[in-house]
Design a protein around this motif. Structure first.
Motif, PDB file in Angstrom:
ATOM      1  N   PHE A  15      39.383  35.036  41.609  1.00 48.82           N
ATOM      2  CA  PHE A  15      39.495  35.940  41.776  1.00 48.82           C
ATOM      3  C   PHE A  15      40.891  35.992  42.463  1.00 48.82           C
ATOM      4  O   PHE A  15      40.245  34.768  43.532  1.00 48.82           O
ATOM      5  CB  PHE A  15      38.460  37.002  42.047  1.00 48.82           C
ATOM      6  CG  PHE A  15      37.731  37.301  41.505  1.00 48.82           C
ATOM      7  CD1 PHE A  15      36.529  36.601  41.173  1.00 48.82           C
ATOM      8  CD2 PHE A  15      37.605  38.498  40.493  1.00 48.82           C
ATOM      9  CE1 PHE A  15      35.391  36.765  40.369  1.00 48.82           C
ATOM     10  CE2 PHE A  15      36.727  39.222  39.639  1.00 48.82           C
ATOM     11  CZ  PHE A  15      35.338  37.700  39.816  1.00 48.82           C
ATOM     12  N   GLU A  16      42.168  35.434  42.373  1.00 49.55           N
ATOM     13  CA  GLU A  16      42.731  35.510  43.306  1.00 49.55           C
ATOM     14  C   GLU A  16      44.178  36.927  43.676  1.00 49.55           C
ATOM     15  O   GLU A  16      43.744  37.835  42.727  1.00 49.55           O
ATOM     16  CB  GLU A  16      44.266  34.396  42.222  1.00 49.55           C
ATOM     17  CG  GLU A  16      42.966  32.858  41.948  1.00 49.55           C
ATOM     18  CD  GLU A  16      42.479  32.218  43.500  1.00 49.55           C
ATOM     19  OE1 GLU A  16      43.413  32.200  44.576  1.00 49.55           O
ATOM     20  OE2 GLU A  16      42.823  30.297  43.020  1.00 49.55           O
ATOM     21  N   GLY A  17      45.419  36.541  44.147  1.00 44.21           N
ATOM     22  CA  GLY A  17      45.729  37.614  44.581  1.00 44.21           C
ATOM     23  C   GLY A  17      46.136  36.811  45.679  1.00 44.21           C
ATOM     24  O   GLY A  17      46.088  36.906  46.240  1.00 44.21           O
ATOM     25  N   LYS A  23      40.512  42.207  45.326  1.00 49.55           N
ATOM     26  CA  LYS A  23      40.104  40.588  44.303  1.00 49.55           C
ATOM     27  C   LYS A  23      38.143  40.471  44.921  1.00 49.55           C
ATOM     28  O   LYS A  23      37.703  40.408  44.243  1.00 49.55           O
ATOM     29  CB  LYS A  23      40.759  39.288  44.341  1.00 49.55           C
ATOM     30  CG  LYS A  23      40.665  38.556  46.485  1.00 49.55           C
ATOM     31  CD  LYS A  23      41.381  38.036  45.698  1.00 49.55           C
ATOM     32  CE  LYS A  23      41.755  37.250  47.203  1.00 49.55           C
ATOM     33  NZ  LYS A  23      40.499  37.569  48.933  1.00 49.55           N
ATOM     34  N   GLN A  26      36.848  43.490  43.480  1.00 50.17           N
ATOM     35  CA  GLN A  26      36.316  43.311  41.861  1.00 50.17           C
ATOM     36  C   GLN A  26      35.483  42.166  42.064  1.00 50.17           C
ATOM     37  O   GLN A  26      34.935  42.155  40.947  1.00 50.17           O
ATOM     38  CB  GLN A  26      37.685  42.913  41.378  1.00 50.17           C
ATOM     39  CG  GLN A  26      39.282  43.517  41.454  1.00 50.17           C
ATOM     40  CD  GLN A  26      38.247  44.998  40.625  1.00 50.17           C
ATOM     41  OE1 GLN A  26      38.034  45.304  39.465  1.00 50.17           O
ATOM     42  NE2 GLN A  26      38.863  46.401  40.999  1.00 50.17           N
ATOM     43  N   ASP A 101      35.433  33.195  45.272  1.00 51.27           N
ATOM     44  CA  ASP A 101      37.265  34.347  45.972  1.00 51.27           C
ATOM     45  C   ASP A 101      38.298  33.514  46.288  1.00 51.27           C
ATOM     46  O   ASP A 101      38.062  32.721  47.320  1.00 51.27           O
ATOM     47  CB  ASP A 101      36.462  35.488  47.007  1.00 51.27           C
ATOM     48  CG  ASP A 101      37.132  36.629  47.100  1.00 51.27           C
ATOM     49  OD1 ASP A 101      38.941  35.846  47.193  1.00 51.27           O
ATOM     50  OD2 ASP A 101      36.887  37.009  47.589  1.00 51.27           O
ATOM     51  N   VAL A 141      44.343  39.674  40.445  1.00 52.26           N
ATOM     52  CA  VAL A 141      44.936  41.242  40.478  1.00 52.26           C
ATOM     53  C   VAL A 141      46.079  41.527  41.410  1.00 52.26           C
ATOM     54  O   VAL A 141      46.445  40.631  42.499  1.00 52.26           O
ATOM     55  CB  VAL A 141      43.617  41.374  41.830  1.00 52.26           C
ATOM     56  CG1 VAL A 141      43.951  43.012  41.893  1.00 52.26           C
ATOM     57  CG2 VAL A 141      42.111  40.948  40.830  1.00 52.26           C
ATOM     58  N   GLY A 190      46.218  45.548  40.020  1.00 52.48           N
ATOM     59  CA  GLY A 190      45.372  46.039  40.910  1.00 52.48           C
ATOM     60  C   GLY A 190      45.414  47.767  41.375  1.00 52.48           C
ATOM     61  O   GLY A 190      44.760  47.624  42.255  1.00 52.48           O
TER      62      GLY A 190
END
Ligand code: TMP
Length: 212
Positions: A15-17, A23, A26, A101, A141, A190
Motif C-alpha cells: 500500500f503506497e501513497g 493507505k 485501507q 504498509d 492511494v 483516496g
C-alpha cells in the motif's frame, strides 16, 4: 477450528501513497476482509516491523536528526533488507497473504522523485535490499496535497516536515511508477470515505487473487 487458507508462494500486496492519503486505513480494511474470507494474513509496515528496522525508523523520522539524502536512501534500504529477510520472505514461502504498509516504491517516490536522487541507482538498491521479492499488487492511494495535509496530525515528523514541492514530486512519482508498471501498480482515488475507497481496493485484490 477450520484451517486458514494459504496460497502457494504467498501473495504480496503493498500500500503506497503520500503521507495522509489513507493507505494504512485501507490496509486494515483489507486485512479484515481477507481474514474474513479465511486467509492467513500478515501485516507489516515499512520502515519497521523488526526490532532493528523499528530503530532505523525512529532515527529516520526524528525531526532533530540531520541525515544526508544518500544516507536517508541507504537507511530506508537497510530497514527494508531487515524486514524482507526476517518477515516478508518466510511468510510468503509459508503461503500467507502479506500486506505491507509501504515498500520499495516509497523509496523510488520519496528518495528518487522527491529528493531527486538517480532513479536507476535507487532501483538497483531495491534489488540489493530485497533480492527477487516483488509485490504481486501495489495499490497507490492517491489524493491531492490539500486533502493529504488536512489529514495529517499536528506533530510532523522529519519526512512530513518537507515542503509542498517535495510532496508534489513524490505524488507525481507514484503516478509515474503506476504508468510504467500498469499490471502491478493500481491507482485508487483516496478522496472519498474509506469504505468507498475500499470497494476499489477490494476489486483489485480479488481480481489478482483469483488469478492465483
Ligand atoms: P509512514 O508515515 O507511512 O509510516 O512512513 C514513514 C515515512 O517515511 C513517510 O513520510 C514516508 C517515508 N518513507 C520514505 O521516504 N522512503 C521509504 O522508502 C519509506 C518506506 C518511507
Amino acid at each position: 477450528m477450520a484451517r486458514l487458507k494459504r496460497i502457494k508462494g504467498g501473495f504480496f500486496v503493498t500500500f503506497e501513497g503520500i503521507d495522509g492519503c489513507g493507505k494504512s486505513t485501507q490496509l486494515t480494511l483489507a486485512q479484515d476482509h481477507l481474514a474474513g474470507l479465511g486467509y492467513e494474513v500478515a501485516t507489516l509496515r515499512e520502515p519497521g516491523s523488526t526490532p532493528t528496522a523499528e530503530r532505523i525508523r525512529k532515527l529516520l523520522l526524528d525531526p532533530k536528526a540531520r541525515i544526508s539524502d544518500v544516507g536517508e536512501l541507504l537507511l530506508y534500504e537497510a530497514a527494508r533488507a531487515e524486514v524482507t529477510s526476517a518477515e516478508i520472505a518466510p511468510r510468503l514461502k509459508a503461503g500467507l497473504i502479506v500486506l505491507c504498509d509501504r515498500f520499495y516504491d516509497s523509496t523510488t517516490a520519496y528518495q528518487g522523485y522527491g529528493r531527486k536522487l538517480d532513479i536507476k541507482m535507487v532501483k538497483q538498491l531495491h534489488r540489493i535490499a530485497v533480492g527477487s521479492i516483488r509485490p504481486d499488487l501495489t495499490l497507490v492511494v492517491d489524493v491531492d496535497l490539500k486533502t493529504a495535509f488536512s489529514r495529517r496530525g499536528r506533530q510532523l515528523d522529519r519526512l512530513e516536515s518537507q515542503s509542498r514541492d517535495f510532496f508534489q514530486r513524490v505524488r507525481r512519482g507514484f503516478l509515474e511508477l503506476a504508468r510504467q508498471e500498469k499490471t502491478r501498480i493500481k491507482v485508487v482515488d483516496g478522496t472519498p470515505p474509506p469504505t468507498v475507497v475500499f470497494e476499489q481496493v477490494r476489486k483489485h485484490i480479488e481480481r489478482k487473487l483469483n488469478r492465483r
